[in-house]
Scaffold this active site. Structure first.
Site, PDB file in Angstrom:
ATOM      1  N   HIS A  19      -7.895   8.063  -2.468  1.00  0.00           N
ATOM      2  CA  HIS A  19      -7.148   8.891  -1.526  1.00  0.00           C
ATOM      3  C   HIS A  19      -7.697  10.305  -1.606  1.00  0.00           C
ATOM      4  CE1 HIS A  19      -3.870  10.565   0.806  1.00  0.00           C
ATOM      5  NE2 HIS A  19      -3.420   9.345   1.024  1.00  0.00           N
TER       6      HIS A  19
ATOM      7  N   ASP B  89      -1.586   1.638   0.949  1.00  0.00           N
ATOM      8  CA  ASP B  89      -1.950   0.496   1.783  1.00  0.00           C
ATOM      9  C   ASP B  89      -2.152  -0.789   0.982  1.00  0.00           C
ATOM     10  OD1 ASP B  89      -2.141   1.872   4.341  1.00  0.00           O
ATOM     11  OD2 ASP B  89      -3.882   2.885   3.494  1.00  0.00           O
TER      12      ASP B  89
END
Length: 344
Positions: free
Chosen positions: A259, A310
């Site tokens: 991320h 996710d």
């Protein structure tokens, strides 16, 4: 001149809606861990993001009634969903078109005063889960099911999806997933909506633009690719570590990991991992959780990357009976009114 990737280190506005400091995500000052651990409802989080404070008991009850009042969609929208299904469009394209169509039939779509914008946001928020569930049933050859007045957003969505009232664990998982995805600073879709409405375009245009940005696999579409990976490994009975090493050697992205904002891992991932464990065990599909854990271990060993929101949401959504190509649509059931705050 120094060029930034995406919006990294680019300051475009100040916001008190959400913040990420020291790898901690907060909604209006409330840590996401506290909200999840205290089983705060999705409706409370919507209220928090819109009003910048949590509701009291009466305010929450009234807000829940307002949402339920606007959850149903017209027969015109259902007919449109049927027609779009026959065109074999990507589900995100269907959502984009349907949201735009809602604006066509909204007599207040061009009004730009605060009260009108709030009402449009409320109607959009309420109808989004209904649209997703209706489209899911239509393409399976089933009739859409209208929402119930006695169920909250998470429970109603699962009911409209399956036709059966969901068990408490499934409702809890759906609610937590919605809460965890509710907001995340200026992500790509939020920024897209902000740019659109900053021109004083209407709310429907802003949300439609945001759906277009969310469709991409580098944003909302990532969890679809995660489950594709799980299925690929499962079908081939691949050695997980060898599979990940091959991906690295081929310089292919491993979806659901890393991320740009978080340095020590996405704080939302652990909550979805816990729900994935419980749900897959209950639905006798524990292999998806086990396989996910093996992938997580291999990616950490070979790449030193942690999973993001996710990754485990893929197995959670699958265990809840949601089709893979609808994962991103569920992601967009997030609060959509506040994305139009450029009006204020």
């Amino acid at each position: 001149m120094t060029l930034s990737k995406g919006l990294e280190n680019v300051y475009v506005a100040e916001t008190s809606i959400s913040s990420i400091v020291d790898d901690t995500l907060k909604y209006v000052g409330y840590g996401i861990d506290d909200l999840v651990k205290n089983n705060v409802s999705f409706e409370e989080v919507i209220y928090l993001l819109w009003h910048l404070r949590l509701p009291n008991k009466d305010e929450l009850a009234n807000f829940q009634l307002e949402i339920k009042e606007h959850m149903a969609v017209s027969e015109t929208i259902i007919t449109s969903l049927r027609m779009q299904h026959h065109q074999k469009l990507h589900p995100m394209s269907v959502l984009r078109t349907t949201v735009s169509m809602l604006g066509v039939f909204d007599t207040e779509s061009e009004l730009d005063d605060g009260e009108s914008i709030y009402k449009k946001g409320l109607r959009l928020q309420a109808k989004m889960p209904t649209i997703v569930a209706a489209f899911s049933r239509i393409r399976r050859g089933l009739d859409p099911i209208p929402p119930r007045d006695d169920l909250g957003v998470a429970a109603n969505f699962l009911y409209m999806l399956t036709g059966e009232e969901a068990d408490p664990l499934s409702v809890e998982a759906m609610n937590k997933a919605l809460v965890l995805h509710a907001d995340h600073e200026f992500n790509a879709s939020t920024f897209t909506a902000r740019v659109c409405v900053a021109t004083l375009s209407d709310v429907y245009s802003g949300v439609t633009a945001a759906i277009g940005a969310l469709k991409g696999p580098l944003h909302g579409g990532a969890n679809e690719r995660v489950f594709d990976m799980l299925e690929e490994i499962d079908r081939a009975s691949s050695n997980v570590k060898d599979y990940i090493q091959y991906k690295i050697d081929q310089k292919q992205k491993i979806m659901g990991f890393g991320h740009r904002v978080y340095q020590n891992g996405d704080p939302r991932a652990k909550h979805l991992k816990a729900m994935s464990h419980l749900l897959t065990k209950e639905t006798e599909e524990a292999k998806w959780y086990t396989l996910s854990c093996q992938i997580e271990e291999s990616v950490w060993e070979l790449k030193h990357l942690r999973p993001n929101v996710d990754f485990y949401s893929a197995s959670v959504y699958h265990a809840l009976g949601i089709d893979v190509d609808l994962f991103t649509l569920v992601f967009f059931c997030k609060p959509c009114f506040w994305m139009a705050r450029a009006y204020f």
